[in-house]
Design a protein around this motif. Structure first.
Motif, short mmCIF file in Angstrom:
data_model
loop_
_atom_site.label_atom_id
_atom_site.label_comp_id
_atom_site.label_asym_id
_atom_site.label_seq_id
_atom_site.Cartn_x
_atom_site.Cartn_y
_atom_site.Cartn_z
N ALA A 277 0.85 -1.20 0.00
CA ALA A 277 0.00 0.00 0.00
C ALA A 277 0.88 1.25 0.00
O ALA A 277 0.55 2.24 -0.65
CB ALA A 277 -0.91 -0.01 1.22
N ARG A 280 1.86 1.97 -3.51
CA ARG A 280 0.70 2.47 -4.24
C ARG A 280 0.45 3.94 -3.91
O ARG A 280 0.15 4.76 -4.76
CB ARG A 280 -0.51 1.60 -3.87
CG ARG A 280 -1.82 1.97 -4.51
CD ARG A 280 -1.83 1.79 -6.00
NE ARG A 280 -1.12 0.62 -6.46
CZ ARG A 280 -1.59 -0.63 -6.44
NH1 ARG A 280 -2.78 -0.87 -5.99
NH2 ARG A 280 -0.86 -1.62 -6.89
N HIS A 281 0.63 4.28 -2.62
CA HIS A 281 0.38 5.66 -2.19
C HIS A 281 1.42 6.62 -2.77
O HIS A 281 1.12 7.78 -3.05
CB HIS A 281 0.36 5.74 -0.66
CG HIS A 281 -0.79 4.99 -0.06
ND1 HIS A 281 -0.91 4.73 1.28
CD2 HIS A 281 -1.87 4.43 -0.66
CE1 HIS A 281 -2.02 4.05 1.49
NE2 HIS A 281 -2.61 3.85 0.33
N TYR A 283 2.75 6.32 -5.78
CA TYR A 283 2.25 6.60 -7.14
C TYR A 283 1.07 7.56 -7.08
O TYR A 283 0.95 8.46 -7.91
CB TYR A 283 1.82 5.31 -7.83
CG TYR A 283 2.96 4.47 -8.33
CD1 TYR A 283 3.61 4.80 -9.51
CD2 TYR A 283 3.39 3.36 -7.64
CE1 TYR A 283 4.66 4.04 -9.98
CE2 TYR A 283 4.45 2.59 -8.08
CZ TYR A 283 5.08 2.93 -9.27
OH TYR A 283 6.12 2.18 -9.71
N ALA A 284 0.19 7.36 -6.09
CA ALA A 284 -1.02 8.19 -6.01
C ALA A 284 -0.65 9.64 -5.74
O ALA A 284 -1.18 10.56 -6.38
CB ALA A 284 -1.94 7.66 -4.91
N GLY A 286 2.12 11.10 -6.43
CA GLY A 286 2.75 11.63 -7.63
C GLY A 286 1.75 11.93 -8.73
O GLY A 286 1.94 12.84 -9.53
N GLY A 287 0.67 11.15 -8.78
CA GLY A 287 -0.33 11.33 -9.83
C GLY A 287 -1.26 12.50 -9.53
O GLY A 287 -1.54 13.32 -10.39
N ASN A 288 -1.76 12.56 -8.31
CA ASN A 288 -2.69 13.61 -7.92
C ASN A 288 -2.69 13.70 -6.40
O ASN A 288 -3.39 12.95 -5.72
CB ASN A 288 -4.10 13.28 -8.46
CG ASN A 288 -5.08 14.40 -8.21
OD1 ASN A 288 -4.84 15.29 -7.41
ND2 ASN A 288 -6.20 14.35 -8.91
N ALA A 291 -6.09 14.20 -4.71
CA ALA A 291 -6.91 12.98 -4.67
C ALA A 291 -6.40 12.04 -3.58
O ALA A 291 -7.18 11.42 -2.86
CB ALA A 291 -6.88 12.29 -6.03
N ALA A 292 -5.08 11.94 -3.46
CA ALA A 292 -4.50 11.07 -2.44
C ALA A 292 -4.89 11.56 -1.05
O ALA A 292 -5.25 10.78 -0.18
CB ALA A 292 -2.98 11.04 -2.60
N ALA A 295 -8.34 10.71 -0.26
CA ALA A 295 -8.51 9.27 -0.03
C ALA A 295 -7.96 8.87 1.34
O ALA A 295 -7.91 7.70 1.66
CB ALA A 295 -7.81 8.48 -1.13
N ILE A 297 -4.84 9.47 2.53
CA ILE A 297 -3.41 9.19 2.58
C ILE A 297 -2.69 10.37 3.21
O ILE A 297 -2.98 11.52 2.88
CB ILE A 297 -2.87 8.93 1.15
CG1 ILE A 297 -3.52 7.67 0.58
CG2 ILE A 297 -1.35 8.81 1.15
CD1 ILE A 297 -3.29 7.48 -0.90
N GLY A 355 4.64 10.15 -10.74
CA GLY A 355 3.57 9.19 -10.96
C GLY A 355 3.87 8.04 -11.89
O GLY A 355 3.08 7.13 -12.04
N LYS A 356 5.04 8.09 -12.54
CA LYS A 356 5.35 7.02 -13.50
C LYS A 356 6.81 6.62 -13.35
O LYS A 356 7.69 7.47 -13.39
CB LYS A 356 5.08 7.52 -14.92
CG LYS A 356 4.82 6.43 -15.92
CD LYS A 356 4.62 7.01 -17.30
CE LYS A 356 5.95 7.28 -17.94
NZ LYS A 356 5.84 8.05 -19.19
N CYS B 92 -6.64 9.62 -9.53
CA CYS B 92 -5.24 9.69 -9.94
C CYS B 92 -5.12 9.18 -11.38
O CYS B 92 -5.36 8.00 -11.63
CB CYS B 92 -4.36 8.85 -9.02
SG CYS B 92 -4.24 9.54 -7.37
N ASN B 94 -2.66 8.47 -13.19
CA ASN B 94 -1.63 7.49 -13.50
C ASN B 94 -1.96 6.09 -12.97
O ASN B 94 -1.26 5.14 -13.27
CB ASN B 94 -0.28 7.94 -12.94
CG ASN B 94 -0.33 8.15 -11.44
OD1 ASN B 94 -1.36 8.52 -10.88
ND2 ASN B 94 0.76 7.89 -10.77
N LEU B 113 -0.54 -6.22 -1.17
CA LEU B 113 -1.83 -5.87 -1.77
C LEU B 113 -2.47 -7.11 -2.37
O LEU B 113 -1.80 -7.89 -3.04
CB LEU B 113 -1.64 -4.82 -2.85
CG LEU B 113 -1.10 -3.46 -2.41
CD1 LEU B 113 -0.83 -2.59 -3.62
CD2 LEU B 113 -2.07 -2.79 -1.48
#
Lengths: 410, 253
Positions: A277, A280-281, A283-284, A286-288, A291-292, A295, A297, A355-356, B92, B94, B113
């Protein structure tokens, strides 16, 4: 957990549709590892045809140990880059941590493992400081780590003494970059790693099939796995050849110890980023980041953790520097180190926009950078030309990153 | 008529000297879409943020499932089964659909996970909402259209056996066909037994999908009426002037 509707989903896709899927992924901005792999292949063919030394086992082993520290710093940087941040101080962080390690061993007579633990702890503390300034005070990471770049350089200069170097004579430290597994052990390691990789892939496909989900195309997986296992088998075979110039005096063969060290870090890093997790967080965020946050985080803690991991890996790179140079000097981790590491991550496929990215990017990109450096050196080009070419490759990779990102914008 | 799943009585909220919500009453019934309408600044956002636990009301009574509850933070609201879908979606780009739906609440097996469980559950949720527009739930959200994103955001909200879903202008940025898709989805949420609060500026949307309409006017609840008891003109009057001939003032009843 399988539902009737999900069960109908289990359709084996063909290789053609797999290629189609890959192409739509490329269009969505996810290029994957293919460009770096192809680039590596092309570079090896070009340098191999132009230099008689490039494709010798001796140079191959040399290349791996040259690339090692940059790869490890790049691995750490990927955690930070995934958040869309940057750590410009990672190079000198490895110098400072290397100095701590060497001073504890040489001046204070500590065993290598205590010294290593202490240098990693110092690295984590430095990363915690950087991360806190970025996450809690909101200073841009570019500025914080630029300041730290200068600051760490100063600390390293003070630790090493003006113009001085600190030698290290600990056998374990020196062995990492200078000694090899015996050929028999090398093959044993290769077989164990291959079996581990194959079983991991099979169990994943199996688990998804059992759950009634669409699994990766078996044929495609087989092709990928066979080529990877085949190429690494070839590499082990080459490394097991005698590469000493004077074989009566000293025998040089087998996998350098640094290779299993890096593969170990790769497995751990890939597991953390892909299967937990926490990963995953990352990436989250880094992506937005917003939004994280919504959620639930803790975005600030994730940021701090990424900087801590980055500097901790820099400390391990410091160990590799000390081992390769037999010493630490005021320039350890300086000059082009950091930019090579950022270049390695980006060339491997990690995005500067966050994010990538994947752990393996560090290895692929690090090898590309090392091959350019090594190959051009063998061809007799001056350092200036090498820098220009490496800079151009970095620019092209970052350009591809930016353009593919624009393609993905909805 | 069923008992309301969520019932607000006399909710007040001030920011400093600004009295944003004045004795607001609101009932949300399971299986019904309650449209929350009102002009800009009427207090719609403040009201839903009070319900979602982002703001704490100064005073007022919240009843959830017949019991008086105290919502002091977003986690309280989530624990009760109240989910909010924001206008700007909060996805998100990505990450793929499954990752987004489980973000922050991942299913784990030990430290690892459990991707299979998450994917199955995500698929089941989308199926229960009769969502057929997404090809693969393993594609990244970046590759989805606006309507599909809205669908994912809504599916994320209903994943957790939620009982009340608040949608903040879900069709604001969508084209005609996609608006239709999302409104159908909103209807299905209610048909699946959830209490739905729909914030919208679009009277056509409201009349297409809502069961009853709650109109806020300058921080007071002008009226909450069943849709078939009013016509669009009356609702617009309620929004713009707070009263309309033939519509009972809220709280009088």
């Amino acid at each position: 957990m399988s539902t009737p509707t999900a069960a109908t989903e289990v359709t084996e896709t063909s290789l053609k549709s797999a290629a189609h899927d890959y192409w739509s992924k490329v269009k969505a901005g996810d290029i994957g590892a293919l460009p770096a792999v192809l680039g590596l292949l092309v570079l090896c063919i070009v340098f191999g045809s132009m230099s008689s030394v490039f494709l010798t086992p001796g140079n191959f082993a040399n290349l791996l140990t040259q690339a090692a520290s940059v790869i490890v710093i790049a691995m750490g940087l990927i955690f930070v880059l995934l958040l869309g941040e940057i750590d410009l101080s990672a190079g000198y962080a490895s110098g400072v941590c290397g100095a701590v390690l060497v001073i504890l061993i040489t001046d204070h007579g500590q065993p290598w493992y205590i010294a290593l633990a202490a240098s990693i702890a110092v690295g984590m503390a430095m990363g915690f400081g950087l991360g806190t300034l970025v996450a809690r005070l909101g200073i841009p990471s570019f500025v914080v780590t630029l300041a730290a770049f200068l600051g760490f350089q100063g600390i390293l200069l003070i630790l090493a003494g003006e113009g001085g170097t600190i030698r290290v004579e600990d056998e374990t430290v020196l062995a990492i970059q200078n000694s090899n597994l015996s050929p028999a052990l090398s093959w044993a390691f290769y077989i164990a790693a291959s079996v581990f990789y194959v079983l991991l892939g099979l169990s994943r496909i199996n688990a998804r099939r059992k759950a009634g989900l669409k699994a990766e195309l078996f044929k495609l997986w087989l092709i990928k796995t066979i080529s990877l296992v085949g190429v690494s088998g070839l590499a082990v075979w080459a490394l097991n050849l005698e590469r000493s110039n004077n074989r009566e005096l000293v025998s040089l063969k087998g996998i350098p110890y640094v290779v299993p060290v890096i593969l170990f870090l790769l497995v751990i890093g890939t597991f953390v980023l892909g299967r937990t997790a926490f990963g995953r967080h990352i990436y989250a965020v880094g992506g937005n980041a917003e939004a994280a946050r919504r959620a639930g985080i803790n975005v600030k803690n994730i940021r701090i953790a990424a900087f801590v991991i980055c500097s901790a890996l820099s400390a391990i790179a410091g160990l590799l520097f000390a081992s390769r140079q037999n010493s630490i000097s005021p320039t350890t981790g300086g000059s082009s180190t950091l930019l090579y590491a950022v270049g390695a991550a980006v060339i491997g496929g990690t995005s500067l926009f966050g994010g990538k990215g994947k752990m393996r990017d560090a290895i692929l990109g690090g090898l590309v950078v090392a091959v350019i450096d090594n190959g051009m050196g063998l061809l007799g080009y001056a350092a200036g030309i090498k820098f220009i070419v490496t800079g151009a490759v970095l620019l092209v990779s970052a350009g591809v990153d930016a353009v593919s990102r624009r393609g993905s914008a909805v | 008529m069923t008992e309301p799943i969520l019932s607000l009585r006399g909710v007040n909220k001030s920011f400093g000297p600004v009295h944003v919500l004045k004795d607001v009453n609101l009932d949300v019934h399971p299986g019904q879409v309650t449209a929350l309408v009102g002009d800009n600044g009427a207090g719609k956002s403040t009201l839903i943020k009070c319900i979602a636990g982002i703001y704490t009301p100064d005073h007022g009574e919240f009843k959830f499932d017949g019991k008086v509850v105290n919502i002091t933070g977003p986690r309280d609201a989530t624990a009760l089964g109240i989910e909010i879908v924001y206008q700007d979606l909060a996805l998100c780009d990505n990450l793929d659909i499954v990752h987004n739906m489980f973000l922050g609440r991942e299913v784990k097996k030990g430290p690892v996970l459990d991707e299979s469980a998450m994917e199955s559950l995500a698929r089941k949720t989308l199926d229960s909402l009769s969502v057929r527009t997404v090809k693969s739930i393993r594609q990244t959200v970046a590759s989805l259209s606006g309507g599909q994103r809205q669908t994912v955001a809504i599916a994320k909200a209903v994943l957790w056996n939620s009982k009340v879903v608040i949608l903040d202008e879900p069709t604001a940025a969508l084209g005609v066909a996609q608006t239709e898709q999302v409104l159908n989805l909103v209807r299905r949420l209610a048909d699946n037994g959830l209490g739905v609060i729909l914030i919208s500026h679009n009277i056509n949307d409201v009349f297409e999908v809502a069961d009853n309409i709650a109109a806020l006017y300058l921080g007071t609840m002008a009226a909450q009426v069943a849709k078939n008891e009013v016509i669009p003109r009356q609702v617009i009057e309620l929004i713009t002037t707070g009263v309309s001939a033939g519509v009972e003032k809220a709280g009088v009843k």
